[in-house]
Design a protein around this motif. Structure first.
Motif, PDB file in Angstrom:
ATOM      1  N   ASN A 187       0.821  -1.208   0.000  1.00 24.78           N
ATOM      2  CA  ASN A 187       0.000   0.000   0.000  1.00 24.78           C
ATOM      3  C   ASN A 187       0.854   1.256   0.000  1.00 24.78           C
ATOM      4  O   ASN A 187       0.507   2.260  -0.618  1.00 24.78           O
ATOM      5  CB  ASN A 187      -0.940  -0.010   1.214  1.00 24.78           C
ATOM      6  CG  ASN A 187      -2.118  -0.946   1.015  1.00 24.78           C
ATOM      7  OD1 ASN A 187      -2.469  -1.258  -0.128  1.00 24.78           O
ATOM      8  ND2 ASN A 187      -2.718  -1.392   2.097  1.00 24.78           N
ATOM      9  N   HIS A 188       2.015   1.204   0.693  1.00 31.95           N
ATOM     10  CA  HIS A 188       2.825   2.422   0.758  1.00 31.95           C
ATOM     11  C   HIS A 188       3.466   2.735  -0.596  1.00 31.95           C
ATOM     12  O   HIS A 188       3.394   3.868  -1.084  1.00 31.95           O
ATOM     13  CB  HIS A 188       3.887   2.301   1.855  1.00 31.95           C
ATOM     14  CG  HIS A 188       4.451   3.636   2.237  1.00 31.95           C
ATOM     15  ND1 HIS A 188       4.850   3.948   3.503  1.00 31.95           N
ATOM     16  CD2 HIS A 188       4.667   4.760   1.491  1.00 31.95           C
ATOM     17  CE1 HIS A 188       5.286   5.196   3.530  1.00 31.95           C
ATOM     18  NE2 HIS A 188       5.196   5.702   2.314  1.00 31.95           N
ATOM     19  N   THR A 189       4.065   1.734  -1.220  1.00 34.22           N
ATOM     20  CA  THR A 189       4.670   1.993  -2.531  1.00 34.22           C
ATOM     21  C   THR A 189       3.595   2.455  -3.511  1.00 34.22           C
ATOM     22  O   THR A 189       3.833   3.324  -4.357  1.00 34.22           O
ATOM     23  CB  THR A 189       5.385   0.731  -3.055  1.00 34.22           C
ATOM     24  OG1 THR A 189       6.283   0.269  -2.050  1.00 34.22           O
ATOM     25  CG2 THR A 189       6.162   1.031  -4.322  1.00 34.22           C
TER      26      THR A 189
ATOM     27  N   THR B 140       1.080   4.332  -2.867  1.00 36.62           N
ATOM     28  CA  THR B 140       0.782   5.773  -2.713  1.00 36.62           C
ATOM     29  C   THR B 140       1.791   6.601  -3.497  1.00 36.62           C
ATOM     30  O   THR B 140       1.437   7.624  -4.074  1.00 36.62           O
ATOM     31  CB  THR B 140       0.811   6.245  -1.233  1.00 36.62           C
ATOM     32  OG1 THR B 140       2.119   6.050  -0.703  1.00 36.62           O
ATOM     33  CG2 THR B 140      -0.210   5.555  -0.383  1.00 36.62           C
ATOM     34  N   HIS B 141       3.058   6.138  -3.529  1.00 33.97           N
ATOM     35  CA  HIS B 141       4.059   6.877  -4.310  1.00 33.97           C
ATOM     36  C   HIS B 141       3.695   6.837  -5.800  1.00 33.97           C
ATOM     37  O   HIS B 141       3.794   7.847  -6.497  1.00 33.97           O
ATOM     38  CB  HIS B 141       5.455   6.276  -4.091  1.00 33.97           C
ATOM     39  CG  HIS B 141       6.025   6.563  -2.723  1.00 33.97           C
ATOM     40  ND1 HIS B 141       7.367   6.645  -2.474  1.00 33.97           N
ATOM     41  CD2 HIS B 141       5.420   6.790  -1.535  1.00 33.97           C
ATOM     42  CE1 HIS B 141       7.575   6.890  -1.188  1.00 33.97           C
ATOM     43  NE2 HIS B 141       6.397   6.982  -0.596  1.00 33.97           N
ATOM     44  N   LEU B 142       3.276   5.674  -6.271  1.00 36.13           N
ATOM     45  CA  LEU B 142       2.893   5.540  -7.681  1.00 36.13           C
ATOM     46  C   LEU B 142       1.656   6.384  -7.991  1.00 36.13           C
ATOM     47  O   LEU B 142       1.552   7.014  -9.046  1.00 36.13           O
ATOM     48  CB  LEU B 142       2.620   4.070  -8.033  1.00 36.13           C
ATOM     49  CG  LEU B 142       3.821   3.118  -7.926  1.00 36.13           C
ATOM     50  CD1 LEU B 142       3.390   1.687  -8.204  1.00 36.13           C
ATOM     51  CD2 LEU B 142       4.916   3.540  -8.910  1.00 36.13           C
TER      52      LEU B 142
ATOM     53  N   LEU C 122      11.318  11.448  -0.710  1.00 34.79           N
ATOM     54  CA  LEU C 122      11.947  11.259   0.592  1.00 34.79           C
ATOM     55  C   LEU C 122      10.929  10.562   1.475  1.00 34.79           C
ATOM     56  O   LEU C 122       9.803  11.040   1.637  1.00 34.79           O
ATOM     57  CB  LEU C 122      12.299  12.614   1.213  1.00 34.79           C
ATOM     58  CG  LEU C 122      13.220  13.517   0.398  1.00 34.79           C
ATOM     59  CD1 LEU C 122      13.604  14.735   1.224  1.00 34.79           C
ATOM     60  CD2 LEU C 122      14.458  12.770  -0.060  1.00 34.79           C
ATOM     61  N   CYS C 123      11.294   9.417   2.017  1.00 35.78           N
ATOM     62  CA  CYS C 123      10.293   8.651   2.753  1.00 35.78           C
ATOM     63  C   CYS C 123      10.982   7.653   3.679  1.00 35.78           C
ATOM     64  O   CYS C 123      11.980   7.039   3.314  1.00 35.78           O
ATOM     65  CB  CYS C 123       9.397   7.906   1.759  1.00 35.78           C
ATOM     66  SG  CYS C 123       8.266   6.760   2.531  1.00 35.78           S
ATOM     67  N   GLY C 124      10.461   7.484   4.903  1.00 41.77           N
ATOM     68  CA  GLY C 124      11.070   6.552   5.861  1.00 41.77           C
ATOM     69  C   GLY C 124      10.304   5.250   5.987  1.00 41.77           C
ATOM     70  O   GLY C 124      10.592   4.447   6.861  1.00 41.77           O
TER      71      GLY C 124
ATOM     72  N   SER D 152       7.892   1.601   4.815  1.00 43.45           N
ATOM     73  CA  SER D 152       8.137   0.250   4.279  1.00 43.45           C
ATOM     74  C   SER D 152       7.742   0.208   2.814  1.00 43.45           C
ATOM     75  O   SER D 152       6.679   0.715   2.436  1.00 43.45           O
ATOM     76  CB  SER D 152       7.280  -0.783   5.022  1.00 43.45           C
ATOM     77  OG  SER D 152       7.481  -0.690   6.392  1.00 43.45           O
ATOM     78  N   HIS D 153       8.592  -0.420   2.003  1.00 43.52           N
ATOM     79  CA  HIS D 153       8.282  -0.510   0.573  1.00 43.52           C
ATOM     80  C   HIS D 153       8.561  -1.890   0.019  1.00 43.52           C
ATOM     81  O   HIS D 153       9.368  -2.643   0.572  1.00 43.52           O
ATOM     82  CB  HIS D 153       9.090   0.528  -0.197  1.00 43.52           C
ATOM     83  CG  HIS D 153       8.603   1.919   0.049  1.00 43.52           C
ATOM     84  ND1 HIS D 153       7.546   2.473  -0.637  1.00 43.52           N
ATOM     85  CD2 HIS D 153       8.985   2.846   0.961  1.00 43.52           C
ATOM     86  CE1 HIS D 153       7.318   3.687  -0.174  1.00 43.52           C
ATOM     87  NE2 HIS D 153       8.175   3.936   0.803  1.00 43.52           N
ATOM     88  N   VAL D 154       7.897  -2.206  -1.078  1.00 43.13           N
ATOM     89  CA  VAL D 154       8.168  -3.460  -1.779  1.00 43.13           C
ATOM     90  C   VAL D 154       9.513  -3.329  -2.484  1.00 43.13           C
ATOM     91  O   VAL D 154      10.022  -2.228  -2.681  1.00 43.13           O
ATOM     92  CB  VAL D 154       7.063  -3.780  -2.813  1.00 43.13           C
ATOM     93  CG1 VAL D 154       5.735  -3.958  -2.115  1.00 43.13           C
ATOM     94  CG2 VAL D 154       6.964  -2.685  -3.865  1.00 43.13           C
TER      95      VAL D 154
END
Ligand SMILES: [Zn+2]
Ligand SMILES: [Zn+2]
Length: 872
Positions: A558-560, A562-564, A660-662, A664-666
């Motif tokens: 879900n976090h990655t 949001t970047h996309l 810039l992000c701290g 969790s990502h795939v």
């Protein structure tokens, strides 16, 4: 008969069946491997359940074991009878679709009469009332005299639906002197004379839900023989407790307590309880069970604390259980060598639990004794639930222990009130956990230097730097407590940047804890909040750190995404789009962004398509630490209002997105699999919000939609692809019907108008129409009243109609009638009052409602009186 030690008996049994082509297996652990319905293994056949039901194939059709068993159903009888135990060993031979009754009976007989040399004139057998087959084998083949074969209705083994069948038991007659002396004393009598030593179960039926028994194609044999019982016979002991499997423990406890065994029943009971319970707890702990307030851990705690209390009854003031572990280990050295290997660990667990209980036992007993004396003085026989709960909560008395103590005084306890108090406490704790996750009291941690503490996603072990409980730093935490913990290194991601923290477990040498929240102090130190579920944990404990990985992966997807999404929105809507906030958890994502007009369906579809395109494109995600300037050069998007340290974490998804992000990502966008935008809406001036799901969440969402469509199609008796056309035709049919109904209503109204006019009466020159009509809603009612009034020159009309479970009224007066003093508002006011309601209105038109439809006629009649008074 041959004298045999417990070990010799066990070995002889297993060797005997090995010679009959049985695969001899080691005892299975007490924790059932694949049976969540079972707390602890309590019978030899329990680990074989999947083989009996046919769910799995056994390694060999013939198996034999000596199985460790724990049962606590009859715990209060332990020590009071010759053969009740919480821990015992069950010898068994099993056939899975191989041999059946002939062999099972013949071999059991061969073993006890030829290998143990039990005299046949001491042996009796029982069979099921209907089991002529077993009778024939016992009588014809084995030559047991018919009068020694007892048919019993109870000899049938079944637990609900599933495999079941008759059983046959072998009894040993211990002699008249051990009996009750009653004239009808025989096999099956409650007394000690006839001892059941072996139960042979012939699993030959399958019982269905309706209670119908069908013969099984593959019949099974399941037998169980009590090791301690048979040992007591071979060793000529009056009970299992005097055998070499238990007596060394009694002997040891008696020495510690400085009492003698066999002089007082009360003393003997306590010695036997201790001997039995120390065996149970040693084996349970060796099999991985830790004390807790739930499940197996609670069974262990109850047994251990019960043993401590019986030690006190014997006058033992000091800790005594730990050193008894040595005696257990020696008894079981041959069959269970793992006990010796785990001895230090077992002792540590027992020591911690014994210490904890010893410190409160005396105070708790004082409180309980005071209450019991008080009750006795007043003649009350029920101990209140609040006291039972206090003993449990403050002094660590399992409620069953309190029950046993009050029962010794011929009293009961209020279990229901205790349960209620427990439930309330659980709810308080749950609410407390939520609150503490929101607003946790953190002790002064200024002495910690952040350099020693670090985040390392790969770490799987760490050491506890400190614990705290309710804002106070402590050295040790125990099961049931909500605590905070800091490790020297942690793989847990703290919450931040809109992302929830990781969850998971930590496991210390003597305890387990569930991690429910992970947060960060201002200086960057990560702390964990959680609940100790089993045993105890101590500062400097080396612990295994287990992040709930499926949950983390769901968060990362879900976090990655949001970047996309951010990148896709910029591309589709324009570069003015900026992130205004986000929230990411395992279930879904939320993304807020600046945009000053609505987003069209087409634009939203284009955004979703673009993100999905990036997912299919299999793009690697790079995470690097950079200086602020380097990051700016890379074109990383920094969020307005967020502060970053000197070094920043840059998350780059190919050339699609750099932020810039701290979080969790795939590792690769393909892991996201699928994105579905669930909603889009404005949430404030110039800010819009998208909610979306990815991966398994997206599939679940689509499945849910699919189910909705299927259900709708079924209701419409159509195929899914016909639903739209079918709904269109239903809607147009509804419109037609509505028109037809309106037409009918008008016709009906015309008829009713005529009827009403025909019934009108004249009062002082005013035409008065009063009546009930069928068209109940206010609009229909007004329409009819309108039509009536149009036929009147100087007149007033008052109508009522029942609608749903209420009643509506309307009154209208012509101009001329108003001039004569008629007031429609006052009329309905009175009418509605009679029907339990209120209302009013103008002189020429008014409406009202009432609650009592049954009073409608009475109410309408009252209108006439009002009108008479109004006319000038
Ligand atoms: Zn008897
Ligand atoms: Zn991010």
């Amino acid at each position: 008969m041959i004298y045999m030690t417990g070990n010799e008996l066990r070995t002889n049994f297993l060797n005997f069946f090995a010679n009959k082509n049985h695969l001899v297996l080691k005892s299975f652990p007490l924790i059932p491997d694949n049976d969540p319905t079972l707390l602890l293994v309590g019978a030899g056949m329990a680990p074989f359940k999947p083989f009996f039901t046919g769910k799995m194939n056994p390694p060999q059709p013939r198996i034999s074991t000596s199985q460790k068993c724990v049962r606590t159903g009859d715990i209060e009888n332990v020590g009071r009878t010759a053969r009740h135990h919480t821990f015992f060993e069950m010898l068994g031979n099993f056939s899975f679709g191989d041999y059946f009754k002939n062999e099972a009976i013949a071999w059991a007989w061969e073993f006890i009469t030829e290998h143990l040399e039990m005299p046949t004139d001491k042996l009796w057998v029982t069979i099921h009332t209907s089991d002529d087959e077993a009778f024939a084998i016992w009588n014809n083949d084995i030559k047991v005299p018919a009068q020694r074969i007892i048919r019993m209705e109870d000899n049938f083994w079944e637990i609900g639906p599933g495999p079941c069948g008759p059983c046959s038991e072998i009894y040993f007659d211990l002699g008249e002197e051990r009996g009750c002396g009653k004239p009808d004393c025989a096999v099956g009598c409650d007394c000690d004379r006839y001892l059941e030593i072996w139960n042979l179960v012939f699993t030959q039926y399958d019982r269905d839900e309706a209670g119908k028994y069908t013969p099984l194609a593959k019949k099974n044999i399941d037998t169980g023989a009590g090791l301690e019982r048979i040992a007591s016979i071979l060793q000529s002991k009056p009970s299992n407790f005097e055998t070499d499997l238990l007596f060394p423990l009694i002997d040891h406890a008696a020495k510690v307590a400085k009492v003698e065994y066999g002089c007082s029943n009360k003393v003997d009971v306590s010695l036997k309880v201790i001997a039995d319970h120390i065996r149970s707890m040693t084996v349970m702990i060796a099999d991985g069970i830790l004390p807790s307030n739930e499940g197996r851990g609670y069974v262990l705690r109850r047994i251990l604390r019960r043993a401590v209390r019986h030690g006190r009854l014997l006058g033992i003031e000091k800790m005594f259980l730990v050193e008894m572990v040595d005696v257990v280990t020696k008894i079981f050295a041959q069959p269970y060598p793992d006990l010796e290997e785990k001895e230090a660990y077992i002792k540590k667990v027992i020591q911690l639990e014994e210490e904890r209980f010893q410190t409160t036992l005396v105070q708790g007993m004082e409180l309980l004794n005071r209450h019991i004396e008080g009750l006795k003085a007043t003649g009350v026989t029920m101990l209140d639930g609040a006291t039972v709960f206090k003993l449990y909560d403050t002094f660590g008395f399992p409620w069953e222990l309190t029950l046993e103590i009050v029962e010794e005084h011929g009293m009961e306890l209020d279990k229901q009130a205790f349960d209620t108090a427990m439930k309330q406490q659980r709810e308080r704790a749950r609410a407390g956990r939520q609150a503490s996750a929101e607003q946790v009291v953190i002790p002064d941690l200024s002495h910690l230097t952040a350099e020693e503490l670090c985040i390392n996603e790969q770490a799987s072990a760490g050491s506890v730097v400190l614990f705290w409980k309710e804002g106070v730093i402590v050295d040790e935490v125990h099961d049931g407590e909500d605590v905070g913990v800091i490790f020297d290194v942690t793989p847990f991601h703290p919450e931040g940047g809109g992302q929830v923290g990781d969850g998971g477990f930590i496991e210390g040498p003597l305890g387990k804890m569930e991690i429910t929240a992970v947060k960060k102090l201002l200086n960057g130190t990560v702390y964990h909040l959680g609940h100790v579920t089993e045993g105890s944990l101590t500062v400097r404990d080396a612990t295994l750190l287990k992040v709930d990985m499926p949950r983390r992966r769901a968060i990362a997807r879900n976090h990655t995404a949001t970047h996309l999404l951010h990148a896709a929105l910029k591309e589709v809507l324009g570069s003015h789009v900026n992130q205004a906030g986000s929230f990411v958890n395992p279930e879904r994502l939320r993304f807020d962004f600046s945009h000053f007009s609505g987003v069209t369906v087409e634009e939203l579809a284009a955004v979703e398509k673009l993100v999905q395109h990036s997912i299919f494109a299999n793009i690697g995600v790079d995470i690097t630490e950079k200086t602020q300037d380097e990051a700016k050069e890379m074109g990383a998007i920094a969020l307005f209002g967020e502060k970053y340290g000197d070094s920043v974490r840059v998350v780059a998804v190919g050339d699609v997105s750099t932020e810039l992000c701290g979080g969790s990502h795939v590792k690769n966008t393909a892991e996201i699999s699928l994105i579905k935008i669930v909603s889009e809406a404005g949430i404030g001036s110039g800010i819009r919000r998208i909610e979306a799901v990815t991966g398994a969440g997206a599939i679940e969402y689509i499945n849910l939609r699919e189910t909705l469509l299927q259900t709708t199609a079924t209701m419409l008796k159509a195929r899914p692809e016909e639903v739209v056309a079918r709904v269109e035709s239903v809607i147009s049919r509804v419109k037609e019907l509505e028109n037809e109904l309106a037409l009918l209503n008008t016709k009906q109204a015309h008829l009713e108008v005529q009827e009403l006019l025909a019934k009108s009466e004249e009062i002082n020159g005013i035409q008065v129409v009063v009546g009930q009509v069928s068209n109940g809603d206010m609009d229909g009612l007004r329409m009819v009243a309108d039509m009536v009034r149009d036929h009147l020159k100087c007149g007033v009309v008052t109508l009522g109609a029942v609608y749903a479970d209420k009643v509506n009224f309307v009154a209208m007066a012509t101009k001329e009638a108003v001039a004569r003093g008629i007031h429609a508002g006052d009329i309905v006011k009175q009418v509605a009052k009679v029907a339990g309601g209120g209302g009013g209105g103008r002189q020429d038109m008014a409406q009202a409602g009432g609650k009592h439809p049954e009073k409608i006629m009475e109410a309408l009649q009252s209108a006439v009186e009002v009108i008479k008074q109004q006319v000038k």
